[in-house]
Design a protein around this motif. Structure first.
Motif, PDB file in Angstrom:
ATOM      1  N   ARG A  16       0.834  -1.196   0.000  1.00 45.10           N
ATOM      2  CA  ARG A  16       0.000   0.000   0.000  1.00 45.10           C
ATOM      3  C   ARG A  16       0.875   1.255   0.000  1.00 45.10           C
ATOM      4  O   ARG A  16       0.623   2.195  -0.756  1.00 45.10           O
ATOM      5  CB  ARG A  16      -0.926   0.010   1.217  1.00 45.10           C
ATOM      6  N   ASP A  17       1.905   1.257   0.823  1.00 51.34           N
ATOM      7  CA  ASP A  17       2.820   2.405   0.878  1.00 51.34           C
ATOM      8  C   ASP A  17       3.515   2.629  -0.466  1.00 51.34           C
ATOM      9  O   ASP A  17       3.685   3.764  -0.901  1.00 51.34           O
ATOM     10  CB  ASP A  17       3.856   2.211   1.985  1.00 51.34           C
ATOM     11  N   GLN A  18       3.908   1.539  -1.120  1.00 54.03           N
ATOM     12  CA  GLN A  18       4.545   1.652  -2.431  1.00 54.03           C
ATOM     13  C   GLN A  18       3.577   2.225  -3.468  1.00 54.03           C
ATOM     14  O   GLN A  18       3.955   3.067  -4.277  1.00 54.03           O
ATOM     15  CB  GLN A  18       5.070   0.297  -2.899  1.00 54.03           C
ATOM     16  N   ALA A  19       2.337   1.759  -3.445  1.00 52.41           N
ATOM     17  CA  ALA A  19       1.341   2.251  -4.404  1.00 52.41           C
ATOM     18  C   ALA A  19       1.068   3.738  -4.191  1.00 52.41           C
ATOM     19  O   ALA A  19       0.945   4.499  -5.156  1.00 52.41           O
ATOM     20  CB  ALA A  19       0.045   1.446  -4.278  1.00 52.41           C
ATOM     21  N   ILE A  20       1.001   4.154  -2.951  1.00 46.59           N
ATOM     22  CA  ILE A  20       0.782   5.573  -2.642  1.00 46.59           C
ATOM     23  C   ILE A  20       1.968   6.398  -3.109  1.00 46.59           C
ATOM     24  O   ILE A  20       1.809   7.461  -3.718  1.00 46.59           O
ATOM     25  CB  ILE A  20       0.515   5.773  -1.142  1.00 46.59           C
ATOM     26  N   ALA A  21       3.178   5.900  -2.871  1.00 47.16           N
ATOM     27  CA  ALA A  21       4.382   6.625  -3.291  1.00 47.16           C
ATOM     28  C   ALA A  21       4.434   6.775  -4.810  1.00 47.16           C
ATOM     29  O   ALA A  21       4.804   7.836  -5.326  1.00 47.16           O
ATOM     30  CB  ALA A  21       5.626   5.898  -2.791  1.00 47.16           C
ATOM     31  N   ILE A  22       4.032   5.757  -5.535  1.00 49.84           N
ATOM     32  CA  ILE A  22       4.009   5.821  -7.004  1.00 49.84           C
ATOM     33  C   ILE A  22       3.023   6.883  -7.467  1.00 49.84           C
ATOM     34  O   ILE A  22       3.318   7.679  -8.353  1.00 49.84           O
ATOM     35  CB  ILE A  22       3.671   4.436  -7.598  1.00 49.84           C
ATOM     36  N   GLN A  23       1.838   6.909  -6.867  1.00 46.73           N
ATOM     37  CA  GLN A  23       0.836   7.903  -7.261  1.00 46.73           C
ATOM     38  C   GLN A  23       1.295   9.319  -6.941  1.00 46.73           C
ATOM     39  O   GLN A  23       1.077  10.242  -7.712  1.00 46.73           O
ATOM     40  CB  GLN A  23      -0.500   7.618  -6.577  1.00 46.73           C
ATOM     41  N   LEU A  24       1.940   9.497  -5.792  1.00 45.39           N
ATOM     42  CA  LEU A  24       2.404  10.828  -5.416  1.00 45.39           C
ATOM     43  C   LEU A  24       3.556  11.306  -6.299  1.00 45.39           C
ATOM     44  O   LEU A  24       3.742  12.509  -6.481  1.00 45.39           O
ATOM     45  CB  LEU A  24       2.824  10.848  -3.945  1.00 45.39           C
ATOM     46  N   ALA A  25       4.320  10.370  -6.859  1.00 45.82           N
ATOM     47  CA  ALA A  25       5.453  10.732  -7.707  1.00 45.82           C
ATOM     48  C   ALA A  25       5.025  11.093  -9.128  1.00 45.82           C
ATOM     49  O   ALA A  25       5.790  11.707  -9.864  1.00 45.82           O
ATOM     50  CB  ALA A  25       6.458   9.584  -7.748  1.00 45.82           C
ATOM     51  N   LYS A  26       3.804  10.724  -9.507  1.00 49.23           N
ATOM     52  CA  LYS A  26       3.327  11.031 -10.858  1.00 49.23           C
ATOM     53  C   LYS A  26       3.192  12.530 -11.048  1.00 49.23           C
ATOM     54  O   LYS A  26       2.884  13.266 -10.120  1.00 49.23           O
ATOM     55  CB  LYS A  26       1.969  10.371 -11.124  1.00 49.23           C
ATOM     56  N   ARG A  27       3.394  12.947 -12.252  1.00 48.90           N
ATOM     57  CA  ARG A  27       3.281  14.350 -12.590  1.00 48.90           C
ATOM     58  C   ARG A  27       1.823  14.802 -12.512  1.00 48.90           C
ATOM     59  O   ARG A  27       0.928  14.134 -13.017  1.00 48.90           O
ATOM     60  CB  ARG A  27       3.806  14.539 -14.002  1.00 48.90           C
ATOM     61  N   ARG A  28       1.592  15.898 -11.901  1.00 47.72           N
ATOM     62  CA  ARG A  28       0.241  16.439 -11.739  1.00 47.72           C
ATOM     63  C   ARG A  28      -0.027  17.487 -12.819  1.00 47.72           C
ATOM     64  O   ARG A  28       0.874  18.230 -13.209  1.00 47.72           O
ATOM     65  CB  ARG A  28       0.095  17.105 -10.366  1.00 47.72           C
ATOM     66  N   PRO A  29      -1.280  17.560 -13.289  1.00 49.51           N
ATOM     67  CA  PRO A  29      -1.607  18.599 -14.266  1.00 49.51           C
ATOM     68  C   PRO A  29      -1.468  19.985 -13.648  1.00 49.51           C
ATOM     69  O   PRO A  29      -1.636  20.154 -12.443  1.00 49.51           O
ATOM     70  CB  PRO A  29      -3.061  18.303 -14.638  1.00 49.51           C
ATOM     71  N   SER A  30      -1.152  20.945 -14.476  1.00 50.26           N
ATOM     72  CA  SER A  30      -1.046  22.314 -13.978  1.00 50.26           C
ATOM     73  C   SER A  30      -1.673  23.256 -14.997  1.00 50.26           C
ATOM     74  O   SER A  30      -2.010  22.858 -16.103  1.00 50.26           O
ATOM     75  CB  SER A  30       0.417  22.686 -13.733  1.00 50.26           C
ATOM     76  N   GLY A  31      -1.803  24.491 -14.623  1.00 52.97           N
ATOM     77  CA  GLY A  31      -2.409  25.481 -15.499  1.00 52.97           C
ATOM     78  C   GLY A  31      -3.892  25.618 -15.225  1.00 52.97           C
ATOM     79  O   GLY A  31      -4.427  25.011 -14.305  1.00 52.97           O
ATOM     80  N   PRO A  32      -4.558  26.397 -16.040  1.00 51.65           N
ATOM     81  CA  PRO A  32      -5.987  26.624 -15.816  1.00 51.65           C
ATOM     82  C   PRO A  32      -6.815  25.379 -16.139  1.00 51.65           C
ATOM     83  O   PRO A  32      -6.457  24.589 -17.002  1.00 51.65           O
ATOM     84  CB  PRO A  32      -6.322  27.762 -16.776  1.00 51.65           C
ATOM     85  N   SER A  33      -7.893  25.226 -15.427  1.00 48.55           N
ATOM     86  CA  SER A  33      -8.825  24.120 -15.657  1.00 48.55           C
ATOM     87  C   SER A  33      -9.915  24.560 -16.621  1.00 48.55           C
ATOM     88  O   SER A  33     -10.239  25.738 -16.719  1.00 48.55           O
ATOM     89  CB  SER A  33      -9.475  23.687 -14.346  1.00 48.55           C
ATOM     90  N   ARG A  34     -10.489  23.584 -17.290  1.00 49.32           N
ATOM     91  CA  ARG A  34     -11.646  23.859 -18.130  1.00 49.32           C
ATOM     92  C   ARG A  34     -12.896  23.915 -17.252  1.00 49.32           C
ATOM     93  O   ARG A  34     -12.941  23.282 -16.211  1.00 49.32           O
ATOM     94  CB  ARG A  34     -11.808  22.759 -19.179  1.00 49.32           C
ATOM     95  N   SER A  35     -13.902  24.634 -17.674  1.00 44.98           N
ATOM     96  CA  SER A  35     -15.159  24.661 -16.935  1.00 44.98           C
ATOM     97  C   SER A  35     -16.118  23.603 -17.467  1.00 44.98           C
ATOM     98  O   SER A  35     -17.064  23.221 -16.791  1.00 44.98           O
ATOM     99  CB  SER A  35     -15.809  26.044 -17.015  1.00 44.98           C
ATOM    100  N   GLU A  36     -15.843  23.110 -18.685  1.00 45.39           N
ATOM    101  CA  GLU A  36     -16.654  22.059 -19.292  1.00 45.39           C
ATOM    102  C   GLU A  36     -15.748  20.908 -19.699  1.00 45.39           C
ATOM    103  O   GLU A  36     -14.626  21.116 -20.159  1.00 45.39           O
ATOM    104  CB  GLU A  36     -17.400  22.596 -20.509  1.00 45.39           C
ATOM    105  N   CYS A  37     -16.251  19.698 -19.565  1.00 37.88           N
ATOM    106  CA  CYS A  37     -15.483  18.488 -19.852  1.00 37.88           C
ATOM    107  C   CYS A  37     -15.075  18.433 -21.323  1.00 37.88           C
ATOM    108  O   CYS A  37     -15.871  18.722 -22.216  1.00 37.88           O
ATOM    109  CB  CYS A  37     -16.315  17.271 -19.481  1.00 37.88           C
TER     110      CYS A  37
END
Length: 70
Positions: A16-37
């Motif tokens: 579980r700790d390894q899976a959490i660490a992998i998810q936290l290491a992934k690159r996160r989106p940045s910049g403005p968000s869209r208001s519509e999908c």
């Protein structure tokens, strides 16, 4: 000698700790968000938009991450 249940619990926690660490290491989106999908044109909730870089509603993002198409 340790109990097999204790060993299994330690192994499960390690995985579980390894899976959490992998998810936290992934690159996160940045910049403005869209208001519509991007996919369904549905409204993206303000709380989700506040995360930054959000392009899809939760449902469409789940499908996208699983490699599916809508």
């Amino acid at each position: 000698m340790s109990c097999p249940f204790d060993r299994a619990q330690v192994q499960e926690q390690r995985e579980r700790d390894q899976a959490i660490a992998i998810q936290l290491a992934k690159r996160r989106p940045s910049g403005p968000s869209r208001s519509e999908c991007l996919d369904c044109d549905g409204e993206i909730p303000k709380a989700r938009q506040a995360l930054g870089g959000i392009l899809r509603c939760t449902s469409c993002q789940s499908i996208f991450e699983k490699g599916g198409c809508r």
